[in-house]
Design a protein around this motif. Structure first.
Motif, short mmCIF file in Angstrom:
data_model
loop_
_atom_site.label_atom_id
_atom_site.label_comp_id
_atom_site.label_asym_id
_atom_site.label_seq_id
_atom_site.Cartn_x
_atom_site.Cartn_y
_atom_site.Cartn_z
N VAL A 157 -0.39 -3.26 -7.85
CA VAL A 157 1.32 -2.26 -9.03
C VAL A 157 -0.25 -1.19 -8.72
O VAL A 157 -1.28 -1.49 -9.92
CB VAL A 157 1.86 -2.94 -9.60
CG1 VAL A 157 3.00 -1.17 -10.12
CG2 VAL A 157 2.55 -3.77 -8.75
N LYS A 158 0.06 -0.11 -8.04
CA LYS A 158 -0.35 1.53 -9.08
C LYS A 158 0.01 2.54 -9.82
O LYS A 158 0.84 2.97 -8.55
CB LYS A 158 -1.23 2.39 -7.56
CG LYS A 158 -2.49 1.09 -7.37
CD LYS A 158 -3.10 2.30 -6.42
CE LYS A 158 -4.04 0.96 -5.97
NZ LYS A 158 -5.20 1.05 -4.11
N GLU A 159 0.41 2.04 -10.26
CA GLU A 159 1.59 3.25 -11.50
C GLU A 159 0.26 4.64 -11.37
O GLU A 159 -0.42 4.52 -12.25
CB GLU A 159 1.80 2.91 -13.04
CG GLU A 159 2.77 2.49 -13.43
CD GLU A 159 3.21 2.25 -14.36
OE1 GLU A 159 2.77 1.09 -14.55
OE2 GLU A 159 3.33 3.15 -15.36
N ILE A 160 0.94 5.52 -10.97
CA ILE A 160 0.69 6.79 -10.43
C ILE A 160 0.98 8.26 -11.46
O ILE A 160 2.61 8.56 -11.55
CB ILE A 160 0.14 8.01 -9.56
CG1 ILE A 160 -0.60 6.50 -8.74
CG2 ILE A 160 -0.28 8.77 -8.90
CD1 ILE A 160 -0.78 6.91 -7.45
N PRO A 161 0.90 7.69 -13.08
CA PRO A 161 1.46 8.76 -13.77
C PRO A 161 2.39 10.33 -13.29
O PRO A 161 1.68 11.19 -12.46
CB PRO A 161 1.33 9.21 -15.44
CG PRO A 161 -0.47 8.11 -14.70
CD PRO A 161 -0.40 7.89 -13.84
N GLY A 162 3.34 10.39 -13.65
CA GLY A 162 3.59 11.69 -13.40
C GLY A 162 4.20 11.73 -11.57
O GLY A 162 4.75 13.04 -11.22
N VAL A 163 4.11 10.95 -10.98
CA VAL A 163 4.00 11.04 -9.01
C VAL A 163 5.30 10.02 -8.96
O VAL A 163 6.04 10.08 -8.91
CB VAL A 163 2.79 10.98 -9.24
CG1 VAL A 163 2.71 11.15 -7.18
CG2 VAL A 163 1.86 12.63 -9.55
N ARG A 164 4.28 8.81 -8.64
CA ARG A 164 5.15 7.38 -8.80
C ARG A 164 4.22 6.16 -8.81
O ARG A 164 2.66 6.38 -9.13
CB ARG A 164 5.66 7.53 -6.83
CG ARG A 164 4.36 7.86 -5.99
CD ARG A 164 4.80 7.13 -4.34
NE ARG A 164 5.09 8.53 -3.98
CZ ARG A 164 5.22 8.76 -2.60
NH1 ARG A 164 6.11 7.38 -1.79
NH2 ARG A 164 5.58 9.79 -1.84
N THR A 165 4.77 5.26 -8.51
CA THR A 165 4.35 3.87 -8.60
C THR A 165 4.01 3.26 -7.22
O THR A 165 5.81 2.70 -6.83
CB THR A 165 5.48 2.99 -10.04
OG1 THR A 165 5.32 3.33 -10.85
CG2 THR A 165 4.63 1.61 -8.96
N TYR A 166 3.03 2.36 -6.87
CA TYR A 166 3.04 2.10 -5.44
C TYR A 166 2.82 0.60 -5.67
O TYR A 166 2.62 -0.02 -6.89
CB TYR A 166 1.54 2.33 -4.52
CG TYR A 166 1.62 3.62 -3.95
CD1 TYR A 166 2.47 4.24 -3.33
CD2 TYR A 166 1.75 4.76 -4.13
CE1 TYR A 166 2.38 4.74 -2.10
CE2 TYR A 166 1.80 5.98 -4.23
CZ TYR A 166 2.06 5.92 -2.96
OH TYR A 166 1.91 7.42 -2.73
N VAL A 167 3.76 -0.30 -5.13
CA VAL A 167 3.61 -1.52 -4.78
C VAL A 167 3.35 -2.10 -3.62
O VAL A 167 3.67 -1.71 -3.04
CB VAL A 167 4.75 -2.44 -5.06
CG1 VAL A 167 5.64 -4.07 -5.23
CG2 VAL A 167 5.28 -2.34 -6.53
N GLY A 168 1.93 -2.55 -3.24
CA GLY A 168 1.52 -3.00 -2.38
C GLY A 168 1.50 -4.25 -2.10
O GLY A 168 0.99 -5.07 -2.20
N THR A 169 2.34 -4.53 -0.78
CA THR A 169 2.51 -5.75 -0.55
C THR A 169 1.59 -5.72 0.72
O THR A 169 0.83 -5.23 1.57
CB THR A 169 3.64 -5.50 0.35
OG1 THR A 169 3.28 -4.50 1.94
CG2 THR A 169 4.92 -4.92 -0.03
N ASP A 170 1.20 -7.10 1.35
CA ASP A 170 1.08 -7.81 2.58
C ASP A 170 0.92 -7.63 4.25
O ASP A 170 1.23 -8.09 4.84
CB ASP A 170 0.28 -9.36 2.50
CG ASP A 170 1.53 -9.85 2.01
OD1 ASP A 170 2.50 -9.84 2.00
OD2 ASP A 170 1.23 -11.60 1.83
N GLY A 171 2.44 -6.66 4.11
CA GLY A 171 3.41 -6.10 5.43
C GLY A 171 2.84 -5.06 5.77
O GLY A 171 1.72 -4.48 5.35
N GLY A 172 3.53 -4.70 6.04
CA GLY A 172 3.63 -2.75 6.34
C GLY A 172 3.90 -2.72 7.91
O GLY A 172 4.93 -3.06 8.68
N MET A 173 3.67 -0.87 8.35
CA MET A 173 4.31 -0.83 9.34
C MET A 173 4.96 -1.86 11.14
O MET A 173 5.29 -1.32 11.76
CB MET A 173 4.24 0.15 9.74
CG MET A 173 2.70 0.79 9.61
SD MET A 173 2.08 2.33 10.00
CE MET A 173 3.15 2.63 11.27
#
Ligand SMILES: *Cc1c(COP(=O)(O)O)cnc(C)c1O
Length: 432
Positions: free
Chosen positions: A310-326
């Motif tokens: 979980v990457k919280e970028i203050p004032g920007v957004r929070t990325y939740v990284g999964t093991d799937g994708g496009m």
């Protein structure tokens, strides 16, 4: 939070599909993973068969558009539920035949069928081949003549109905690569060529005006235009066609916003319009074909992921990284398709975070969903993305050489793999 019928939350606060704990399923089979409810699939099929019985006295057939999700198991379910099949490539046809699907209930579509595909369709005596353009008509006439066969065909038309859906999903307007135009005389020319071909039997006309359509009016309008054209065909050539194929595109609910009509509503509006036009033009009531894809499989599927970071970028957004994708869920990257996401092991906790679900591919655009609601999650949690039964597995790729996940079917409280996940060896087996 919108949960499709087959989805629930159990007493431990975990998300279930078909009554089975998704966290357990993820533990048993690993992630990413496609999971489907067989009961939901069958119920979706029965919505169509029931509505056709009701609205048309059974004088119609739903053909499952298997491009939404094509595998032998789903073909078999559709067969058992009394649906026909709509295939759009040689291998979709091959899959259906290998599943033992009755060929006479298969329609073969596509806007640039190869000679090999047309030959396969003719050799296997599919019920109908849907002709898209003149070169194809010529090619098919030649193949049928060479093989000494009479082939039942329909013509795909562009009825110029502008539907309210996203642009990539509009297909019925004149500026489309699909089908014959009415306005230019091209469609009538094609009709006459088929009628004089000697080896093609024109059963009817077809259109498919788009996908994820949320109103019956567009279908009703398409019916009127096609039936008017059927009357014109009768007037000009004397031929009275026996079938009308109104295509697919029946919208389904993905999130809280927007309420598509129920399947019986679509079917009854269409049936009423066909009946009204038959009377108006003095035509026999045609056999009506429907081609649902998404509305058969969409709501029956979920995709499960494990959270890696979980990457919280203050004032920007929070990325939740999964093991799937496009690679296994390309629809957001392709056209920003909306889905609902739930943390399967915290389904009862507040659904109050706004996050971006990211995939593991090397592309910034490799996102599964942006600015979407989710519970507060941490690494190791299982995230479920809902209503992913349509156009995910079927559009998946091996980008970054990621193997495509398995499809697990839930039936009466039990689970089983119906499509195996790919191994690394599957991915290198064609490398020379
Ligand atoms: C894609 C397609 C369908 C199914 O569309 P859905 O939106 O999945 O219902 C039906 N008919 C044709 C010709 C198609 O191309």
């Amino acid at each position: 939070m919108y949960l499709p019928e087959c989805i629930g939350i159990n007493s431990q606060g975990r998300l279930t599909i078909g009554g089975v704990d998704t966290v357990k399923i993820a533990g048993q089979y690993g992630t990413p993973l496609y999971v489907m409810s067989e009961q939901q699939l069958r119920e979706n099929c029965r919505e169509f068969t029931g509505a056709i019985r009701e609205g048309l006295d059974g004088h119609g057939l739903a053909l499952y558009s298997c491009k939404a999700l094509c595998c032998k198991y789903i073909c078999n379910i559709c067969d058992e539920e009394g649906l026909g099949l709509n295939v759009t490539s040689g291998c979709e046809l091959y899959t259906a035949l290998k599943a033992g699907f009755p060929a006479e209930k298969i329609s073969f579509h596509g806007n640039n069928k190869s000679k090999a595909e047309l030959s396969l369709a003719v050799d296997s005596s599919v019920g109908r081949i849907n002709i898209d353009n003149l070169p194809e008509l010529e090619s098919l006439t030649k193949i049928a003549a060479e093989k000494g066969k009479t082939v039942s065909v329909m013509l795909r038309l562009k009825p110029s109905v502008a539907v309210h859906t996203f642009e990539a999903a509009q297909t019925g307007q004149i500026d489309s690569k699909f089908g014959f135009a009415l306005e230019t005389g091209e469609a009538m020319d094609a009709v006459k060529r088929v009628l004089s071909s000697g080896c093609l039997n024109l059963t009817g006309i077809h259109c498919h005006i788009g996908s994820q359509i949320f109103d019956s009016d567009s279908f009703v309008l398409a019916v009127r235009i096609l039936m008017e054209f059927m009357a014109k065909i009768k007037e000009e050539t004397g031929a009275e066609l026996s079938e009308l194929d109104i295509g697919g595109g029946f919208g389904i609910k993905y999130t809280d916003s927007g309420n598509p009509p129920k399947i019986p509503e679509y079917v009854s509006s269409i049936s009423a319009a066909v009946r009204e036009c038959a009377t108006l033009y003095g035509l026999k009531m045609p056999f009506v074909l429907f081609e649902p894809g998404r509305s058969i499989v969409g709501s029956a599927g979920v995709t499960l992921y494990t959270v890696g970071f979980v990457k919280e970028i203050p004032g920007v957004r929070t990325y939740v990284g999964t093991d799937g994708g496009m690679f296994e869920s390309p629809r957001y990257a392709l056209y920003k398709a909306k889905f609902e996401a739930v943390c399967a092991n915290r389904a009862n906790e507040p659904w109050d975070q706004t996050v971006t679900l990211a995939g593991k591919c090397c592309e910034s655009g490799d996102l599964i969903q942006e600015h979407t609601r989710l519970q507060k999650v941490e690494p190791g949690d299982i995230v479920a993305v809902l209503s992913t039964g349509a156009y995910n597995y079927s559009m998946a790729s091996n980008y970054n050489r990621n193997p495509r996940p398995a499809i697990v079917m839930v039936k009466e409280g039990e689970t089983k793999v119906v499509v195996r996940g790919e191994s690394y060896d599957d991915l290198i087996k064609n490398d020379l």
